[in-house]
Design a protein around this motif. Sequence first.
Motif, PDB file in Angstrom:
ATOM      1  N   ASP A  16      30.787  88.272 132.992  1.00 57.80           N
ATOM      2  CA  ASP A  16      32.036  88.783 132.439  1.00 57.80           C
ATOM      3  C   ASP A  16      31.897  90.227 131.960  1.00 57.80           C
ATOM      4  O   ASP A  16      32.875  90.834 131.535  1.00 57.80           O
ATOM      5  N   PRO A  42      33.741  95.331 131.174  1.00 58.35           N
ATOM      6  CA  PRO A  42      33.783  94.428 132.332  1.00 58.35           C
ATOM      7  C   PRO A  42      33.180  95.074 133.580  1.00 58.35           C
ATOM      8  O   PRO A  42      33.186  96.306 133.718  1.00 58.35           O
ATOM      9  N   GLY A  45      34.907  94.659 140.542  1.00 60.77           N
ATOM     10  CA  GLY A  45      34.727  93.595 141.533  1.00 60.77           C
ATOM     11  C   GLY A  45      33.521  93.782 142.425  1.00 60.77           C
ATOM     12  O   GLY A  45      32.810  92.828 142.754  1.00 60.77           O
ATOM     13  N   GLU A  48      30.233  93.157 140.427  1.00 66.09           N
ATOM     14  CA  GLU A  48      30.152  91.726 140.127  1.00 66.09           C
ATOM     15  C   GLU A  48      29.682  90.944 141.353  1.00 66.09           C
ATOM     16  O   GLU A  48      28.827  90.063 141.253  1.00 66.09           O
ATOM     17  N   ASN A 191      34.164  79.257 135.410  1.00 61.63           N
ATOM     18  CA  ASN A 191      34.816  80.509 135.811  1.00 61.63           C
ATOM     19  C   ASN A 191      35.030  80.581 137.319  1.00 61.63           C
ATOM     20  O   ASN A 191      36.024  81.132 137.791  1.00 61.63           O
ATOM     21  N   LYS A 195      38.703  81.088 138.823  1.00 60.14           N
ATOM     22  CA  LYS A 195      39.009  82.234 139.699  1.00 60.14           C
ATOM     23  C   LYS A 195      39.674  81.773 140.996  1.00 60.14           C
ATOM     24  O   LYS A 195      40.583  82.438 141.513  1.00 60.14           O
ATOM     25  N   ASP A 200      40.853  84.495 135.510  1.00 62.64           N
ATOM     26  CA  ASP A 200      39.469  84.945 135.255  1.00 62.64           C
ATOM     27  C   ASP A 200      38.639  83.840 134.625  1.00 62.64           C
ATOM     28  O   ASP A 200      37.432  83.752 134.835  1.00 62.64           O
ATOM     29  N   TYR A 201      39.284  82.997 133.820  1.00 67.34           N
ATOM     30  CA  TYR A 201      38.601  81.893 133.144  1.00 67.34           C
ATOM     31  C   TYR A 201      39.661  80.868 132.755  1.00 67.34           C
ATOM     32  O   TYR A 201      40.874  81.130 132.854  1.00 67.34           O
TER      33      TYR A 201
END
Length: 354
Positions: A16, A42, A45, A48, A191, A195, A200-201
């Motif tokens: 996160d 954060p 994308g 992540e 999560n 998604k 997001d959660y």
Amino acid sequence: MSQYKVIGVMSGTSLDGIDLAYIHFEKTTHWKFEILVAETIPYDGTLEEQLREAIHYDAEELKQFDTVYTGFLAIKIRTFIEKHNIKDLDAVCSHGHTILHQPEKGITYQIGNLPGLGILLQNHVKTVVCDFRVQDVALGGQGAPLVPIGDELLFSEYDYCLNLGGFANISYHKEGKRVAYDICPVNIVLNKYAKQLGFDYDDKGKLARSGEYLLSLGSELDNLSYYKQLPPKSLGLEWVQKEIFPRLEAFKRKEIDLLRTFTEHVAMQLARNFKIRSKVLVTGGGAYNDYLLERIKYYKELNLVKPVDELIEYKEALIFGFLGVLRLRDEVNCLKSVTGAIKDHSSGKVYNFG
């Protein structure tokens, strides 16, 4: 020296973002702390996805990614320092991000801990403490969990400390020593399915609450061999990818039902680890999952204490800052009773500039 101002930096397996906390620690008869300012940065994308996939990189790709991530981390820490006009700073204490964690093979690898981190930050801070897990694994330990020394010295008024992050881990005092271990995955799984549903959660567990419990899947999850192992023990992404995701996918059911079933599974596993009517400090993102907390209390009568939001969200960053302080004092910050290492020790690499 009895007072320290440090920045604790943590990136967890739930991806996160990066937690940064500027903390004042003071040692009198016991340790006290104050979180002066904190925030979560954060991940975009792309990064992540890279962090998710890095477990499959070959050695050269991982080495290159480590350099990139170290640079990224340095920029975010530097920006945090400048944004909050932090002048009084003894050290940056950073966990990095875990890519590989296979302690049974003597392997644990957290990217973002290269000497370059200190070099890139040397105009803002002269000392960086990082890479806290490697030494423990080299000493025969699990390299995790490392937070319990903070539980022991900062939160001793609770019967148990429970962190609900990517994984759930527990810490408590038993027969004169601190015991701690990972219980089960939490947000690393929840999560993923939230998604897939466009969130997001799972906010307050509302999605799971509306799903259907799949009895045969729940039973299969509850019978995984890890839950029968005695501590010390710890979990990593590799275990989830091997043991959890394939089982959930094989059921080919709606994400909402998988969320409900896995939330129930987590609640059952957690409840088994507490004595009835215990006082439990609950932190980590999962502390906001009202449905999960309800289900834990359904299985066992407990006093689940949610502290202020700042502590719920930044306890791990706080404690990695504390681990760095203990390392600078050359005091024990890693407990053999927790990790299974051959001895208590003071863990972490220290980079000094200036």
